[in-house]
Design a protein around this motif. Sequence first.
Motif, PDB file in Angstrom:
ATOM      1  N   TRP A 190       0.808  -1.218   0.000  1.00 26.93           N
ATOM      2  CA  TRP A 190       0.000   0.000   0.000  1.00 26.93           C
ATOM      3  C   TRP A 190       0.841   1.269   0.000  1.00 26.93           C
ATOM      4  O   TRP A 190       0.388   2.316  -0.474  1.00 26.93           O
ATOM      5  CB  TRP A 190      -0.970  -0.037   1.180  1.00 26.93           C
ATOM      6  CG  TRP A 190      -2.116  -0.940   0.888  1.00 26.93           C
ATOM      7  CD1 TRP A 190      -2.264  -2.249   1.254  1.00 26.93           C
ATOM      8  CD2 TRP A 190      -3.272  -0.620   0.105  1.00 26.93           C
ATOM      9  NE1 TRP A 190      -3.427  -2.762   0.766  1.00 26.93           N
ATOM     10  CE2 TRP A 190      -4.063  -1.789   0.060  1.00 26.93           C
ATOM     11  CE3 TRP A 190      -3.702   0.528  -0.542  1.00 26.93           C
ATOM     12  CZ2 TRP A 190      -5.279  -1.822  -0.635  1.00 26.93           C
ATOM     13  CZ3 TRP A 190      -4.904   0.494  -1.220  1.00 26.93           C
ATOM     14  CH2 TRP A 190      -5.681  -0.667  -1.257  1.00 26.93           C
ATOM     15  N   ALA A 191       2.064   1.199   0.500  1.00 28.62           N
ATOM     16  CA  ALA A 191       2.972   2.340   0.381  1.00 28.62           C
ATOM     17  C   ALA A 191       3.293   2.600  -1.083  1.00 28.62           C
ATOM     18  O   ALA A 191       3.356   3.761  -1.526  1.00 28.62           O
ATOM     19  CB  ALA A 191       4.257   2.079   1.170  1.00 28.62           C
ATOM     20  N   GLY A 192       3.474   1.514  -1.850  1.00 28.45           N
ATOM     21  CA  GLY A 192       3.701   1.686  -3.277  1.00 28.45           C
ATOM     22  C   GLY A 192       2.487   2.249  -3.991  1.00 28.45           C
ATOM     23  O   GLY A 192       2.602   3.162  -4.821  1.00 28.45           O
ATOM     24  N   LEU A 193       1.303   1.731  -3.672  1.00 23.89           N
ATOM     25  CA  LEU A 193       0.086   2.239  -4.310  1.00 23.89           C
ATOM     26  C   LEU A 193      -0.173   3.698  -3.951  1.00 23.89           C
ATOM     27  O   LEU A 193      -0.556   4.503  -4.806  1.00 23.89           O
ATOM     28  CB  LEU A 193      -1.109   1.371  -3.896  1.00 23.89           C
ATOM     29  CG  LEU A 193      -1.097  -0.074  -4.390  1.00 23.89           C
ATOM     30  CD1 LEU A 193      -2.280  -0.843  -3.813  1.00 23.89           C
ATOM     31  CD2 LEU A 193      -1.119  -0.126  -5.917  1.00 23.89           C
ATOM     32  N   ALA A 194       0.039   4.036  -2.676  1.00 29.11           N
ATOM     33  CA  ALA A 194      -0.167   5.425  -2.260  1.00 29.11           C
ATOM     34  C   ALA A 194       0.843   6.354  -2.930  1.00 29.11           C
ATOM     35  O   ALA A 194       0.494   7.457  -3.366  1.00 29.11           O
ATOM     36  CB  ALA A 194      -0.056   5.534  -0.735  1.00 29.11           C
ATOM     37  N   SER A 195       2.093   5.910  -3.025  1.00 27.93           N
ATOM     38  CA  SER A 195       3.120   6.741  -3.656  1.00 27.93           C
ATOM     39  C   SER A 195       2.851   6.930  -5.142  1.00 27.93           C
ATOM     40  O   SER A 195       3.231   7.956  -5.727  1.00 27.93           O
ATOM     41  CB  SER A 195       4.500   6.113  -3.454  1.00 27.93           C
ATOM     42  OG  SER A 195       4.841   6.062  -2.085  1.00 27.93           O
TER      43      SER A 195
END
Length: 323
Positions: free
Chosen positions: A227-232
């Motif tokens: 989710w850090a990747g998706l949010a970024s």
Amino acid sequence: MTAPPSFPPPRTGDGTVTGGRGPAEVVAGPASSPLGASVRIRHGHWAPALAVALVAAVAVWLTWRLFVVSPTGRLVDEAAFKGASYGRNRLWQVAEPVLSLISVPFIAGVLLAAILLAVLRGRVLLAVQVAVLMGGANLTTQLLKTFVFDRPAVGVTDHLANSLPSGHTTAAASVACALVLVVPRRVRPTAAVLGALYTAATGVSTLVGRWHRPSDAVAGVLVVLVWAGLASALGTRGGVVRPRELRRSTSVVTAFLLLAGAFAGGLAAVALQRTLARVGVSLDHVRALVTAYAGGALGVVAVTCATFAVLLLLRRWTEPRLV
């Protein structure tokens, strides 16, 4: 006929250029240059962030396949779980306060504080990213452990149904990652180190308390990385990475986290090898159980360090910067 007046590009409070004439690069005069020497602003890319999210998602699935579905991996995971019973009384005195921090009000409070900090900094999109990260990660963990990742009750002596991923580890990692996102850039490296320490401490504490196995904690951290990747990948606006010294400090901390993760991962691999050599098909070899326990804890530390190193790289890849 006189030429029309020229206006300087908009700037942030610290003098960096925030305006632009295109999605890739912008040429503008820096505030620090009285001659108006040109500089370039290169905007971040979302593709690496999506790639990180995809790799992390595959890693979550592989963790489940290797340590839950696979008989050999399940045996090693169970050995670490049983090994946690040795020395637990003394270690629990440290682990219990760490785990007691995690609660629904605590997560909600951090989420609201992070969103408020992002809004006060004029970064509405950043507030959305924080909400996506924390909400998505914690909801995903609950859905995975309840409806997706079954744990076969075969070949083990203790059974924890639906324990992968670890909810406590996911909550701690999502809180730490959210703070790394919203704090000012100059303190981001420090926040990443502290966040990694807190996340690793929480993950290892779930092992100490025998609430979870190592694979549960590892999967919890990896869910947050998804989710850090998706949010970024949503991108960032407003504010440009300018001072070289900030980039240098971020690079040093990123390298430190990667090296620490590699070192812990190497030790975990050695412990895994020795565990496999001693456990065989039984779980009554004390040294093998303790070795598996130590290796599992080191595995959690390794994945946590790598996750926060990648998080720092994600922010660097997706944020606009002067080149």
